[in-house]
Write a protein that holds these residues in place. Sequence first.
Motif, PDB file in Angstrom:
ATOM      1  N   PHE A 176       0.809  -1.095   0.039  1.00 17.54           N
ATOM      2  CA  PHE A 176       0.082  -0.058   0.026  1.00 17.54           C
ATOM      3  C   PHE A 176       0.850   1.219   0.054  1.00 17.54           C
ATOM      4  O   PHE A 176       0.583   2.306  -0.654  1.00 17.54           O
ATOM      5  N   ILE A 177       1.851   1.259   0.845  1.00 17.73           N
ATOM      6  CA  ILE A 177       3.022   2.111   0.650  1.00 17.73           C
ATOM      7  C   ILE A 177       3.499   2.851  -0.675  1.00 17.73           C
ATOM      8  O   ILE A 177       3.467   3.877  -1.290  1.00 17.73           O
ATOM      9  N   MET A 178       3.752   1.537  -1.497  1.00 17.05           N
ATOM     10  CA  MET A 178       4.254   1.652  -2.796  1.00 17.05           C
ATOM     11  C   MET A 178       3.246   2.168  -3.657  1.00 17.05           C
ATOM     12  O   MET A 178       3.429   3.144  -4.572  1.00 17.05           O
ATOM     13  N   THR A 179       2.081   1.838  -3.375  1.00 18.53           N
ATOM     14  CA  THR A 179       0.917   2.290  -4.213  1.00 18.53           C
ATOM     15  C   THR A 179       0.626   3.918  -3.963  1.00 18.53           C
ATOM     16  O   THR A 179       0.380   4.490  -4.916  1.00 18.53           O
ATOM     17  N   ALA A 180       0.716   4.140  -2.491  1.00 19.91           N
ATOM     18  CA  ALA A 180       0.694   5.713  -2.402  1.00 19.91           C
ATOM     19  C   ALA A 180       1.734   6.371  -2.752  1.00 19.91           C
ATOM     20  O   ALA A 180       1.600   7.721  -3.266  1.00 19.91           O
ATOM     21  N   ILE A 181       3.048   5.954  -3.075  1.00 19.79           N
ATOM     22  CA  ILE A 181       3.917   6.624  -3.665  1.00 19.79           C
ATOM     23  C   ILE A 181       3.718   6.882  -5.043  1.00 19.79           C
ATOM     24  O   ILE A 181       3.899   7.955  -5.679  1.00 19.79           O
ATOM     25  N   ARG A 182       3.500   5.733  -5.900  1.00 23.38           N
ATOM     26  CA  ARG A 182       2.892   5.979  -7.201  1.00 23.38           C
ATOM     27  C   ARG A 182       1.840   7.019  -7.414  1.00 23.38           C
ATOM     28  O   ARG A 182       1.956   7.826  -8.511  1.00 23.38           O
ATOM     29  N   LEU A 183       0.826   7.014  -6.648  1.00 19.08           N
ATOM     30  CA  LEU A 183      -0.167   7.918  -6.914  1.00 19.08           C
ATOM     31  C   LEU A 183       0.083   9.363  -6.416  1.00 19.08           C
ATOM     32  O   LEU A 183      -0.304  10.109  -7.041  1.00 19.08           O
ATOM     33  N   GLY A 184       1.109   9.354  -5.375  1.00 20.56           N
ATOM     34  CA  GLY A 184       1.463  10.794  -4.841  1.00 20.56           C
ATOM     35  C   GLY A 184       2.397  11.501  -6.143  1.00 20.56           C
ATOM     36  O   GLY A 184       2.327  12.598  -6.232  1.00 20.56           O
ATOM     37  N   ALA A 185       3.104  10.604  -6.684  1.00 21.96           N
ATOM     38  CA  ALA A 185       3.930  11.242  -7.872  1.00 21.96           C
ATOM     39  C   ALA A 185       2.987  11.712  -8.890  1.00 21.96           C
ATOM     40  O   ALA A 185       3.315  12.537  -9.576  1.00 21.96           O
ATOM     41  N   SER A 186       1.946  11.002  -9.188  1.00 24.17           N
ATOM     42  CA  SER A 186       1.217  11.291 -10.442  1.00 24.17           C
ATOM     43  C   SER A 186       0.237  12.786  -9.987  1.00 24.17           C
ATOM     44  O   SER A 186       0.279  13.653 -10.749  1.00 24.17           O
ATOM     45  N   VAL A 187       0.065  12.745  -8.640  1.00 22.31           N
ATOM     46  CA  VAL A 187      -0.712  13.966  -8.001  1.00 22.31           C
ATOM     47  C   VAL A 187       0.165  15.207  -8.261  1.00 22.31           C
ATOM     48  O   VAL A 187      -0.213  16.171  -8.399  1.00 22.31           O
ATOM     49  N   ALA A 188       1.592  14.876  -7.957  1.00 20.02           N
ATOM     50  CA  ALA A 188       2.380  15.874  -7.878  1.00 20.02           C
ATOM     51  C   ALA A 188       2.467  16.629  -9.289  1.00 20.02           C
ATOM     52  O   ALA A 188       2.714  17.990  -9.341  1.00 20.02           O
ATOM     53  N   LEU A 189       2.587  15.637 -10.286  1.00 19.97           N
ATOM     54  CA  LEU A 189       2.798  16.284 -11.669  1.00 19.97           C
ATOM     55  C   LEU A 189       1.431  16.939 -12.060  1.00 19.97           C
ATOM     56  O   LEU A 189       1.327  17.982 -12.625  1.00 19.97           O
ATOM     57  N   THR A 190       0.150  16.441 -11.613  1.00 25.62           N
ATOM     58  CA  THR A 190      -1.010  16.958 -12.045  1.00 25.62           C
ATOM     59  C   THR A 190      -1.423  18.294 -11.323  1.00 25.62           C
ATOM     60  O   THR A 190      -2.088  19.093 -11.777  1.00 25.62           O
TER      61      THR A 190
END
Length: 317
Positions: free
Chosen positions: A240-254
């Motif tokens: 779940f932490i790795m999923t959070a990192i992936r989603l967080g990176a996407s949110v940072a760019l958007t």
Amino acid sequence: MRGAFLRGCGGGALRAFRGGRRGAGEGMMKLHTTNIRRVVYTGAKDCKIHVRKGRPELRNNKNSWANKLPAWVWVIISFLAAMVVWYILSILPKTDRAFPFAPVTIEGLLTMIDRGVFWQDLSSSLISVVSGFALGFVIALPVAILMAWYIPVRNVINPWIQFIRNIPPLAYVPLIVICAGVGRPAQVTTITIACFLTMCVTIYQGVINVDETLIKAARVLGAKDRDIFVRVIAPATLPFIMTAIRLGASVALTTLIAAESTGAIAGLGMRIRSLNNTFEAAPMLAYVIIIGIIGILIEKIIRFLEKKLTGWQETIN
């Protein structure tokens, strides 16, 4: 074959299947038609109803031609399909000005490089994205664990996280500018808030979904809270932490364009807004594509790390 065969149900059960009501006679029952796979009727007193359990299985024919093609072939096919769509958009009267074709877009990117602003914009945006993402993760990890571990913390913080999540970052950017001023601090703060909200909720869901049996077993063996966290919760929550990192990176760019609307002097998002004012579609489209390429690269890196760190998981092909 999955399911259960019910025999001796009588004609009433068949009528129940057809009419959606309870049938009369021996073996009366109410069946949902979505769970019935087949009915074999052999007489007034004998019928077979095959009841399907759960959802139908997804069929993946490994012998089909689609599965025989290598992954790189599909990448090429996908790229060519995108080029065709892009070309069509570049020649249609209503979209040709907004979507110039690849040669014109590349020429626009080279123009920005010749002006000496592209590399400055790229580095400025990467600094803001990485800083905001890192701060968001550092804050989200302990807050999510505290929310999952302690009910009072959850009841106080969780409603406000859910409330702020529904507000687009562009709406509270002016408030951040008033507090942090224009420039880098406001950009990093905006990205941090957006990343924190997404990653905190994802990590929190991972912690509360840890099997309670494991925690109780650890307590029986005399483990303290610190030991339970390190040896039980952390490994179970890692996916779940790795999923959070992936989603967080996407949110940072958007969130980048909203973040760089805070009076930035350089940045990909800031430059897109500037080019929009001068109607320079080719370099603007090139900058949009650059942001997408950065997102894909970050996604690939995170997925590679995820496979290395969570290779023990069972995966379904």
